[in-house]
Design a protein around this motif. Structure first.
Motif, PDB file in Angstrom:
ATOM      1  N   THR A 129      65.313  21.744 -78.880  1.00 32.19           N
ATOM      2  CA  THR A 129      66.219  22.255 -77.864  1.00 32.19           C
ATOM      3  C   THR A 129      67.468  22.904 -78.445  1.00 32.19           C
ATOM      4  O   THR A 129      68.213  23.532 -77.741  1.00 32.19           O
ATOM      5  CB  THR A 129      66.673  21.124 -76.930  1.00 32.19           C
ATOM      6  N   GLU A 130      67.694  22.755 -79.718  1.00 33.75           N
ATOM      7  CA  GLU A 130      68.946  23.269 -80.259  1.00 33.75           C
ATOM      8  C   GLU A 130      68.963  24.786 -80.385  1.00 33.75           C
ATOM      9  O   GLU A 130      70.005  25.411 -80.291  1.00 33.75           O
ATOM     10  CB  GLU A 130      69.270  22.613 -81.607  1.00 33.75           C
ATOM     11  N   ALA A 131      67.800  25.379 -80.579  1.00 33.16           N
ATOM     12  CA  ALA A 131      67.774  26.831 -80.761  1.00 33.16           C
ATOM     13  C   ALA A 131      67.941  27.504 -79.409  1.00 33.16           C
ATOM     14  O   ALA A 131      67.111  27.356 -78.542  1.00 33.16           O
ATOM     15  CB  ALA A 131      66.455  27.254 -81.395  1.00 33.16           C
ATOM     16  N   ALA A 132      69.018  28.217 -79.228  1.00 30.83           N
ATOM     17  CA  ALA A 132      69.261  28.871 -77.944  1.00 30.83           C
ATOM     18  C   ALA A 132      68.397  30.101 -77.837  1.00 30.83           C
ATOM     19  O   ALA A 132      68.723  31.156 -78.326  1.00 30.83           O
ATOM     20  CB  ALA A 132      70.733  29.230 -77.833  1.00 30.83           C
ATOM     21  N   LEU A 133      67.268  29.957 -77.210  1.00 30.44           N
ATOM     22  CA  LEU A 133      66.346  31.089 -77.114  1.00 30.44           C
ATOM     23  C   LEU A 133      66.765  32.008 -75.995  1.00 30.44           C
ATOM     24  O   LEU A 133      67.045  31.570 -74.936  1.00 30.44           O
ATOM     25  CB  LEU A 133      64.931  30.570 -76.864  1.00 30.44           C
ATOM     26  N   ARG A 164      58.532  20.391 -91.192  1.00 30.57           N
ATOM     27  CA  ARG A 164      58.067  21.596 -90.479  1.00 30.57           C
ATOM     28  C   ARG A 164      59.192  22.146 -89.600  1.00 30.57           C
ATOM     29  O   ARG A 164      59.473  23.344 -89.605  1.00 30.57           O
ATOM     30  CB  ARG A 164      56.854  21.222 -89.626  1.00 30.57           C
ATOM     31  N   ASP A 165      59.850  21.244 -88.851  1.00 33.12           N
ATOM     32  CA  ASP A 165      60.933  21.675 -87.959  1.00 33.12           C
ATOM     33  C   ASP A 165      62.063  22.331 -88.763  1.00 33.12           C
ATOM     34  O   ASP A 165      62.612  23.355 -88.355  1.00 33.12           O
ATOM     35  CB  ASP A 165      61.494  20.479 -87.188  1.00 33.12           C
ATOM     36  N   GLU A 166      62.364  21.734 -89.902  1.00 40.92           N
ATOM     37  CA  GLU A 166      63.467  22.285 -90.696  1.00 40.92           C
ATOM     38  C   GLU A 166      63.092  23.640 -91.287  1.00 40.92           C
ATOM     39  O   GLU A 166      63.913  24.562 -91.339  1.00 40.92           O
ATOM     40  CB  GLU A 166      63.856  21.292 -91.805  1.00 40.92           C
ATOM     41  N   LEU A 167      61.829  23.752 -91.707  1.00 45.65           N
ATOM     42  CA  LEU A 167      61.365  25.047 -92.230  1.00 45.65           C
ATOM     43  C   LEU A 167      61.490  26.135 -91.168  1.00 45.65           C
ATOM     44  O   LEU A 167      61.898  27.266 -91.459  1.00 45.65           O
ATOM     45  CB  LEU A 167      59.888  24.944 -92.648  1.00 45.65           C
ATOM     46  N   VAL A 168      61.115  25.780 -89.951  1.00 47.31           N
ATOM     47  CA  VAL A 168      61.226  26.743 -88.844  1.00 47.31           C
ATOM     48  C   VAL A 168      62.692  27.124 -88.656  1.00 47.31           C
ATOM     49  O   VAL A 168      63.042  28.304 -88.560  1.00 47.31           O
ATOM     50  CB  VAL A 168      60.622  26.158 -87.541  1.00 47.31           C
ATOM     51  N   THR A 169      63.555  26.115 -88.625  1.00 47.47           N
ATOM     52  CA  THR A 169      64.988  26.374 -88.387  1.00 47.47           C
ATOM     53  C   THR A 169      65.569  27.289 -89.470  1.00 47.47           C
ATOM     54  O   THR A 169      66.308  28.223 -89.176  1.00 47.47           O
ATOM     55  CB  THR A 169      65.766  25.041 -88.367  1.00 47.47           C
ATOM     56  N   ILE A 170      65.192  27.017 -90.716  1.00 41.50           N
ATOM     57  CA  ILE A 170      65.698  27.830 -91.831  1.00 41.50           C
ATOM     58  C   ILE A 170      65.357  29.306 -91.627  1.00 41.50           C
ATOM     59  O   ILE A 170      66.119  30.185 -92.001  1.00 41.50           O
ATOM     60  CB  ILE A 170      65.097  27.329 -93.181  1.00 41.50           C
ATOM     61  N   HIS A 171      64.185  29.545 -91.029  1.00 36.07           N
ATOM     62  CA  HIS A 171      63.729  30.935 -90.928  1.00 36.07           C
ATOM     63  C   HIS A 171      64.073  31.618 -89.604  1.00 36.07           C
ATOM     64  O   HIS A 171      63.640  32.748 -89.366  1.00 36.07           O
ATOM     65  CB  HIS A 171      62.217  31.005 -91.182  1.00 36.07           C
ATOM     66  N   ILE A 172      64.846  30.941 -88.758  1.00 42.00           N
ATOM     67  CA  ILE A 172      65.243  31.589 -87.500  1.00 42.00           C
ATOM     68  C   ILE A 172      65.972  32.922 -87.745  1.00 42.00           C
ATOM     69  O   ILE A 172      65.713  33.905 -87.050  1.00 42.00           O
ATOM     70  CB  ILE A 172      66.078  30.624 -86.619  1.00 42.00           C
ATOM     71  N   PRO A 173      66.846  33.000 -88.758  1.00 42.36           N
ATOM     72  CA  PRO A 173      67.492  34.311 -89.003  1.00 42.36           C
ATOM     73  C   PRO A 173      66.494  35.426 -89.301  1.00 42.36           C
ATOM     74  O   PRO A 173      66.731  36.587 -88.971  1.00 42.36           O
ATOM     75  CB  PRO A 173      68.388  34.036 -90.222  1.00 42.36           C
ATOM     76  N   LEU A 174      65.365  35.064 -89.913  1.00 39.81           N
ATOM     77  CA  LEU A 174      64.337  36.081 -90.177  1.00 39.81           C
ATOM     78  C   LEU A 174      63.780  36.612 -88.853  1.00 39.81           C
ATOM     79  O   LEU A 174      63.598  37.826 -88.685  1.00 39.81           O
ATOM     80  CB  LEU A 174      63.210  35.473 -91.031  1.00 39.81           C
ATOM     81  N   VAL A 175      63.528  35.689 -87.913  1.00 34.79           N
ATOM     82  CA  VAL A 175      63.036  36.106 -86.589  1.00 34.79           C
ATOM     83  C   VAL A 175      64.062  37.031 -85.936  1.00 34.79           C
ATOM     84  O   VAL A 175      63.718  38.084 -85.382  1.00 34.79           O
ATOM     85  CB  VAL A 175      62.769  34.875 -85.689  1.00 34.79           C
TER      86      VAL A 175
END
Lengths: 145, 268
Positions: A141-145, B39-50
């Protein structure tokens, strides 16, 4: 006082079905439907028209009447002279869809003219019943989509 | 494709951490919860790429939020499929998956008719305002509330909502986008339906319906089943699936269009 109502007649052709949605959306937006419920009412009008279209011959016409029954309720009535003059099966998928989108739906067939009538009122929302929030596709839920 | 230099999260430190996390995922001794956290942390790390990749598709009539959402789906798929033994960096491996997911979104849900830019922008404003007002009040707004919030007329709001419908009808012309795209382990329809089977059994034409439902992509199928067989509201589905209510509406619209084609003669 007379009920506020609009009528629309379209050729039995899929390219005109969008007009039904537009008319329903425009008419019902005068009431205070939340937009998801407004959207569903126009979805229902689309489905009703499509259902009649499936059994209305080429060159036929579909009549639509949209009526404000009260300040919170809209009725959509779609009718046409169909080939078989039969009401749609209530256990068909299309009927299931319409039924889920409105409060009540009914069909009659008189002298080959099939009429489908649907009514929808504004539904109140339960507390926390589901405003969209910012849940990530993986459930975080933390990522503000 | 390298991530943008401006993102503070993409540092040497991040790269080291990424390697540690990948090692945890590949480890035989790590627990399931440790792997999930990695897995969750890997996803979070790559949010800037998205975010970086989604920005490449801005100004094409789609809201940045929706592009970010579909990009995130691509990222999660990439993280789950990544095999470090193949030598590529995760960001290199993930980029085509994220871009592919965004492109698929445009292909499946792009404007089917020429919609003036004014209306495309209006639709985006309405979508953002809907989310904002929903957060405040706990329910989707009315047309009048949107009009007041955006300082436009109710008629303009209706125009924007109509243009959103034009936006989603392209699937009428496209072949079923599902089937082969079932990336979540090729779940069969029976797996997906589970307890809903009984409700579907009440429909006489279920033998016709099932393959049609199966041909939808996973998300469209979930939305159809949730809305019509579990009786959930669009807002509830939006919350569960993690997209906006207007996005749910569009997916419902395109899924119904696909189903309708196969069931035209079935209703009588």
């Amino acid at each position: 006082m007379a009920r506020t109502s609009i009528s629309l007649q379209i050729p039995a052709d899929t390219s005109f079905v969008g007009l039904v949605r537009t008319a329903t959306l425009g008419f019902a937006s005068r009431l205070d439907f939340p937009i998801d419920q407004l959207d569903e009412l126009s979805h229902a009008a689309h489905e009703m028209t499509t259902l009649l279209l499936a059994d209305t011959g080429e060159g036929g016409l579909i009549d639509l009447q949209i009526t404000e029954l009260n300040t919170e309720t809209v009725q959509v009535e779609a009718s046409s002279q169909t080939n078989r003059g039969l009401v749609p099966r209530t256990n068909s998928f299309a009927w299931t869809i319409i039924n889920a989108l409105v409060d009540s739906v009914d069909a009659t067939a008189i002298d080959g003219i099939v009429t489908i009538t649907a009514v929808r009122s504004i539904q109140p929302y339960e507390p926390d019943s589901g405003a969209p929030n910012n849940v990530a596709p993986d459930g975080r839920t933390e990522a503000a989509l | 494709m390298n991530p943008p230099q401006t993102t503070t999260s993409w540092t040497e430190e991040s790269k080291v951490r990424e390697k540690e996390l990948i090692a945890i995922l590949a480890s035989d001794t790590a627990s399931d919860s440790e792997k999930q956290a990695a897995r969750d942390e890997l996803v979070t790390i790559h949010i800037p790429l998205v975010e970086f990749l989604a920005r490449r598709f801005r100004d094409r009539g789609e809201s940045p939020e929706d592009l970010r959402q579909v990009g995130m789906i691509g990222l999660i798929k990439a993280v789950d499929r990544y095999d470090p033994d193949r030598g590529a960096e995760l960001s290199t491996f993930a980029t085509p998956t994220i871009v592919g997911e965004i492109k698929r979104h445009f292909r499946d849900h792009g404007w089917s008719v020429r919609v003036p830019r004014r209306l495309q922008e209006l639709r985006m404003k309405i979508s953002a305002a809907t989310d904002e007002l929903s957060q405040k009040t706990g329910r989707p707004p009315t047309v009048n509330e949107l009009a007041e919030h955006l300082e436009i007329t109710p008629q303009e709001v209706v125009e924007g909502l109509e243009s959103a419908q034009a936006y989603s009808t392209s699937s009428l012309d496209s072949p079923g986008s599902g089937g082969g795209t079932s990336d979540e382990g090729n779940a069969t329809l029976m797996d997906t339906l589970g307890d809903d089977d009984e409700a579907i059994d009440l429909i006489v034409n279920r033998e016709t319906l099932r393959p049609l439902l199966d041909a939808l992509d996973d998300r469209e199928r979930t939305i159809i089943i949730s809305r019509f067989f579990k009786n959930q509201t669009q807002a509830q589905i939006a919350k569960e699936v993690g997209v906006s209510q207007m996005h749910v509406s569009r997916l419902l619209n395109s899924a119904l269009a696909q189903l309708r084609e196969g069931l035209e003669e079935d209703a009588y």
